[in-house]
Design a protein around this motif. Structure first.
Motif, PDB file in Angstrom:
ATOM      1  N   LEU A 106      36.121  46.358  43.027  1.00 15.40           N
ATOM      2  CA  LEU A 106      35.286  45.805  44.082  1.00 15.40           C
ATOM      3  C   LEU A 106      34.347  44.725  43.557  1.00 15.40           C
ATOM      4  O   LEU A 106      33.906  43.858  44.322  1.00 15.40           O
ATOM      5  CB  LEU A 106      34.502  46.916  44.770  1.00 15.40           C
ATOM      6  CG  LEU A 106      35.357  47.935  45.540  1.00 15.40           C
ATOM      7  CD1 LEU A 106      34.480  48.980  46.207  1.00 15.40           C
ATOM      8  CD2 LEU A 106      36.236  47.241  46.586  1.00 15.40           C
ATOM      9  N   SER A 107      34.046  44.735  42.261  1.00 12.48           N
ATOM     10  CA  SER A 107      33.289  43.632  41.673  1.00 12.48           C
ATOM     11  C   SER A 107      34.055  42.318  41.832  1.00 12.48           C
ATOM     12  O   SER A 107      33.458  41.253  42.015  1.00 12.48           O
ATOM     13  CB  SER A 107      33.003  43.896  40.189  1.00 12.48           C
ATOM     14  OG  SER A 107      32.160  45.013  40.024  1.00 12.48           O
ATOM     15  N   GLY A 108      35.377  42.410  41.767  1.00 10.56           N
ATOM     16  CA  GLY A 108      36.201  41.228  42.004  1.00 10.56           C
ATOM     17  C   GLY A 108      36.050  40.703  43.418  1.00 10.56           C
ATOM     18  O   GLY A 108      35.972  39.488  43.647  1.00 10.56           O
TER      19      GLY A 108
ATOM     20  N   LEU B 234      35.598  45.622  27.040  1.00  9.40           N
ATOM     21  CA  LEU B 234      36.938  45.044  26.873  1.00  9.40           C
ATOM     22  C   LEU B 234      37.310  44.075  27.995  1.00  9.40           C
ATOM     23  O   LEU B 234      38.465  43.673  28.111  1.00  9.40           O
ATOM     24  CB  LEU B 234      37.987  46.153  26.787  1.00  9.40           C
ATOM     25  CG  LEU B 234      37.819  47.160  25.658  1.00  9.40           C
ATOM     26  CD1 LEU B 234      39.055  48.041  25.527  1.00  9.40           C
ATOM     27  CD2 LEU B 234      37.516  46.480  24.320  1.00  9.40           C
ATOM     28  N   GLY B 235      36.335  43.713  28.830  1.00  8.69           N
ATOM     29  CA  GLY B 235      36.558  42.630  29.786  1.00  8.69           C
ATOM     30  C   GLY B 235      37.109  43.023  31.136  1.00  8.69           C
ATOM     31  O   GLY B 235      37.592  42.159  31.873  1.00  8.69           O
ATOM     32  N   ALA B 236      37.024  44.295  31.516  1.00 11.95           N
ATOM     33  CA  ALA B 236      37.580  44.710  32.809  1.00 11.95           C
ATOM     34  C   ALA B 236      36.898  43.994  33.977  1.00 11.95           C
ATOM     35  O   ALA B 236      37.569  43.494  34.894  1.00 11.95           O
ATOM     36  CB  ALA B 236      37.455  46.225  32.970  1.00 11.95           C
ATOM     37  N   SER B 237      35.569  43.934  33.955  1.00 16.12           N
ATOM     38  CA  SER B 237      34.858  43.252  35.041  1.00 16.12           C
ATOM     39  C   SER B 237      35.070  41.748  34.987  1.00 16.12           C
ATOM     40  O   SER B 237      35.151  41.085  36.024  1.00 16.12           O
ATOM     41  CB  SER B 237      33.363  43.590  34.983  1.00 16.12           C
ATOM     42  OG  SER B 237      33.145  44.970  35.163  1.00 16.12           O
ATOM     43  N   THR B 238      35.166  41.213  33.777  1.00 12.76           N
ATOM     44  CA  THR B 238      35.468  39.787  33.635  1.00 12.76           C
ATOM     45  C   THR B 238      36.786  39.444  34.298  1.00 12.76           C
ATOM     46  O   THR B 238      36.888  38.470  35.060  1.00 12.76           O
ATOM     47  CB  THR B 238      35.511  39.402  32.141  1.00 12.76           C
ATOM     48  OG1 THR B 238      34.202  39.545  31.588  1.00 12.76           O
ATOM     49  CG2 THR B 238      35.973  37.973  31.953  1.00 12.76           C
ATOM     50  N   LEU B 239      37.811  40.239  34.039  1.00 12.71           N
ATOM     51  CA  LEU B 239      39.120  39.982  34.647  1.00 12.71           C
ATOM     52  C   LEU B 239      39.070  40.127  36.159  1.00 12.71           C
ATOM     53  O   LEU B 239      39.676  39.340  36.891  1.00 12.71           O
ATOM     54  CB  LEU B 239      40.172  40.926  34.071  1.00 12.71           C
ATOM     55  CG  LEU B 239      40.580  40.739  32.616  1.00 12.71           C
ATOM     56  CD1 LEU B 239      41.752  41.653  32.283  1.00 12.71           C
ATOM     57  CD2 LEU B 239      40.940  39.292  32.322  1.00 12.71           C
ATOM     58  N   ALA B 240      38.358  41.141  36.643  1.00 14.05           N
ATOM     59  CA  ALA B 240      38.267  41.344  38.094  1.00 14.05           C
ATOM     60  C   ALA B 240      37.615  40.139  38.769  1.00 14.05           C
ATOM     61  O   ALA B 240      38.089  39.662  39.807  1.00 14.05           O
ATOM     62  CB  ALA B 240      37.479  42.614  38.397  1.00 14.05           C
TER      63      ALA B 240
ATOM     64  N   ARG C 195      37.400  37.061  37.487  1.00 18.21           N
ATOM     65  CA  ARG C 195      38.239  35.890  37.218  1.00 18.21           C
ATOM     66  C   ARG C 195      39.380  35.761  38.227  1.00 18.21           C
ATOM     67  O   ARG C 195      39.682  34.659  38.701  1.00 18.21           O
ATOM     68  CB  ARG C 195      38.795  36.020  35.798  1.00 18.21           C
ATOM     69  CG  ARG C 195      39.454  34.778  35.239  1.00 18.21           C
ATOM     70  CD  ARG C 195      40.102  35.100  33.907  1.00 18.21           C
ATOM     71  NE  ARG C 195      40.268  33.938  33.049  1.00 18.21           N
ATOM     72  CZ  ARG C 195      41.003  33.924  31.949  1.00 18.21           C
ATOM     73  NH1 ARG C 195      41.629  35.027  31.563  1.00 18.21           N
ATOM     74  NH2 ARG C 195      41.104  32.825  31.215  1.00 18.21           N
ATOM     75  N   ARG C 196      39.985  36.860  38.570  1.00 16.40           N
ATOM     76  CA  ARG C 196      41.167  36.847  39.433  1.00 16.40           C
ATOM     77  C   ARG C 196      40.828  36.677  40.912  1.00 16.40           C
ATOM     78  O   ARG C 196      41.726  36.454  41.729  1.00 16.40           O
ATOM     79  CB  ARG C 196      41.973  38.125  39.220  1.00 16.40           C
ATOM     80  CG  ARG C 196      42.585  38.217  37.819  1.00 16.40           C
ATOM     81  CD  ARG C 196      43.127  39.595  37.520  1.00 16.40           C
ATOM     82  NE  ARG C 196      43.701  39.662  36.179  1.00 16.40           N
ATOM     83  CZ  ARG C 196      44.123  40.793  35.597  1.00 16.40           C
ATOM     84  NH1 ARG C 196      44.013  41.951  36.250  1.00 16.40           N
ATOM     85  NH2 ARG C 196      44.630  40.759  34.380  1.00 16.40           N
ATOM     86  N   HIS C 197      39.529  36.767  41.254  1.00 13.47           N
ATOM     87  CA  HIS C 197      39.155  36.680  42.670  1.00 13.47           C
ATOM     88  C   HIS C 197      38.285  35.473  42.990  1.00 13.47           C
ATOM     89  O   HIS C 197      37.991  35.229  44.163  1.00 13.47           O
ATOM     90  CB  HIS C 197      38.421  37.953  43.097  1.00 13.47           C
ATOM     91  CG  HIS C 197      39.320  39.131  43.270  1.00 13.47           C
ATOM     92  ND1 HIS C 197      39.722  39.919  42.219  1.00 13.47           N
ATOM     93  CD2 HIS C 197      39.899  39.664  44.375  1.00 13.47           C
ATOM     94  CE1 HIS C 197      40.515  40.885  42.666  1.00 13.47           C
ATOM     95  NE2 HIS C 197      40.631  40.749  43.958  1.00 13.47           N
ATOM     96  N   ILE C 198      37.871  34.715  41.983  1.00  9.55           N
ATOM     97  CA  ILE C 198      37.047  33.540  42.249  1.00  9.55           C
ATOM     98  C   ILE C 198      37.839  32.520  43.064  1.00  9.55           C
ATOM     99  O   ILE C 198      38.959  32.161  42.704  1.00  9.55           O
ATOM    100  CB  ILE C 198      36.560  32.906  40.931  1.00  9.55           C
ATOM    101  CG1 ILE C 198      35.570  33.830  40.213  1.00  9.55           C
ATOM    102  CG2 ILE C 198      35.927  31.540  41.182  1.00  9.55           C
ATOM    103  CD1 ILE C 198      35.206  33.373  38.816  1.00  9.55           C
TER     104      ILE C 198
ATOM    105  N   ALA D 244      26.292  55.442  39.901  1.00  8.73           N
ATOM    106  CA  ALA D 244      26.050  54.622  41.084  1.00  8.73           C
ATOM    107  C   ALA D 244      26.103  53.143  40.724  1.00  8.73           C
ATOM    108  O   ALA D 244      25.841  52.745  39.580  1.00  8.73           O
ATOM    109  CB  ALA D 244      24.686  54.951  41.696  1.00  8.73           C
ATOM    110  N   SER D 245      26.423  52.332  41.713  1.00  9.43           N
ATOM    111  CA  SER D 245      26.405  50.884  41.562  1.00  9.43           C
ATOM    112  C   SER D 245      25.547  50.297  42.675  1.00  9.43           C
ATOM    113  O   SER D 245      25.670  50.687  43.841  1.00  9.43           O
ATOM    114  CB  SER D 245      27.827  50.310  41.620  1.00  9.43           C
ATOM    115  OG  SER D 245      27.816  48.925  41.339  1.00  9.43           O
ATOM    116  N   LEU D 246      24.660  49.389  42.292  1.00 10.39           N
ATOM    117  CA  LEU D 246      23.774  48.731  43.240  1.00 10.39           C
ATOM    118  C   LEU D 246      24.076  47.236  43.279  1.00 10.39           C
ATOM    119  O   LEU D 246      24.577  46.656  42.298  1.00 10.39           O
ATOM    120  CB  LEU D 246      22.302  48.910  42.852  1.00 10.39           C
ATOM    121  CG  LEU D 246      21.775  50.338  42.699  1.00 10.39           C
ATOM    122  CD1 LEU D 246      21.893  50.806  41.245  1.00 10.39           C
ATOM    123  CD2 LEU D 246      20.314  50.431  43.133  1.00 10.39           C
ATOM    124  N   VAL D 247      23.772  46.627  44.419  1.00 11.13           N
ATOM    125  CA  VAL D 247      23.778  45.166  44.508  1.00 11.13           C
ATOM    126  C   VAL D 247      22.355  44.713  44.780  1.00 11.13           C
ATOM    127  O   VAL D 247      21.638  45.309  45.590  1.00 11.13           O
ATOM    128  CB  VAL D 247      24.733  44.638  45.597  1.00 11.13           C
ATOM    129  CG1 VAL D 247      26.174  44.822  45.177  1.00 11.13           C
ATOM    130  CG2 VAL D 247      24.468  45.282  46.925  1.00 11.13           C
TER     131      VAL D 247
END
Length: 244
Positions: free
Chosen positions: A46-48, A68-74, A76-79, A237-240
């Motif tokens: 969902l960060s993507g 290891l870049g999981a959020s980076t990839l997410a 990157r692939r949705h920008i 938990a995750s906040l925005v």
């Protein structure tokens, strides 16, 4: 890149050393975090989607504590906006070494700059999105608000911070319940009682969780206009937080 099974705490260790993101952890990290952090794949995915919504043309997106870049990839692939780049930062050479392999194998055209360093010292400039996924909890308490204030200052108007953390609950009964549910989650994923106990000991005084109220108040004090939970599973938990 093969992902090894996490058995770092499977054998009796005697006195458990403080947890560090060393080469052994980097080797098993994907398995470790999948089996240890409820909701982690959902938060990353969902960060993507948030990147698709908030990334603005010519801006920088930051993944602070990128592992290891999981959020980076997410992200990157949705920008969808043009001219964006991602800066991914971690202070562990072992994690960044494997992260580099992941990024290079991905082949997406959005540029990613990997930086080894302390996220408290990384300039945040012209950003549209900053991700702190399970990272702030490892930062000393006194340094947390200054870090968030720098992030808020470096974000463009309309930018977003994604802040994911292990949290504590103010109600003792609910805190005990969520800790127990988290341990059940780990056991259901194949960890033994010994592994759960030894890892918990290793993380004591290293991972310092706080309540959601503390996180909300800190985000507002740091300069964010809005902040609240968008995902929670047990005591994770995750906040925005939004900048206007």
């Amino acid at each position: 890149m093969s992902d090894a099974r996490d058995r770092l705490f499977a054998d009796p260790l005697g006195e458990t050393a403080p947890f560090t993101f060393d080469r052994d952890v980097a080797r098993v990290f994907p398995d470790m975090i999948r089996r240890s952090v409820p909701g982690y794949p959902t938060v990353v995915a969902l960060s993507g989607l948030l990147a698709a919504r908030f990334a603005s043309a010519g801006s920088t997106l930051y993944d602070l504590g990128c592992s290891l870049g999981a959020s980076t990839l997410a992200m990157r692939r949705h920008i969808e906006a043009e001219g964006c780049r991602i800066v991914a930062v971690d202070n562990s050479p072992a994690m960044l070494e494997r992260c580099r392999e992941v990024i290079e194998a991905d082949g997406h055209p959005t540029p990613v700059e990997l930086r080894e360093g302390d996220i408290r010292e990384v300039p945040i400039e012209d950003a549209s999105m900053v991700v702190l996924n399970y990272t702030l909890q490892f930062i000393p308490l006194a340094d947390r608000e200054p870090l968030l204030a720098r992030i808020a200052t470096g974000l463009r108007p309309g930018g977003v911070l994604v802040l994911s953390e292990k949290v504590t609950l103010a109600d003792p009964a609910l805190e005990a319940l969520n800790i127990d549910l988290h341990h059940q989650f780990k056991r259901a994923n194949g960890y033994s009682a010994l592994e759960v106990a030894q890892k918990r000991s290793a993380l004591e005084n290293v991972l310092l969780p706080e309540t959601l109220d503390v996180h909300r108040a800190r985000c507002h004090a740091a300069g964010f206009a809005s902040c609240d939970v968008w995902f929670q599973c047990f005591n994770f938990a995750s906040l925005v937080a939004l900048k206007r």
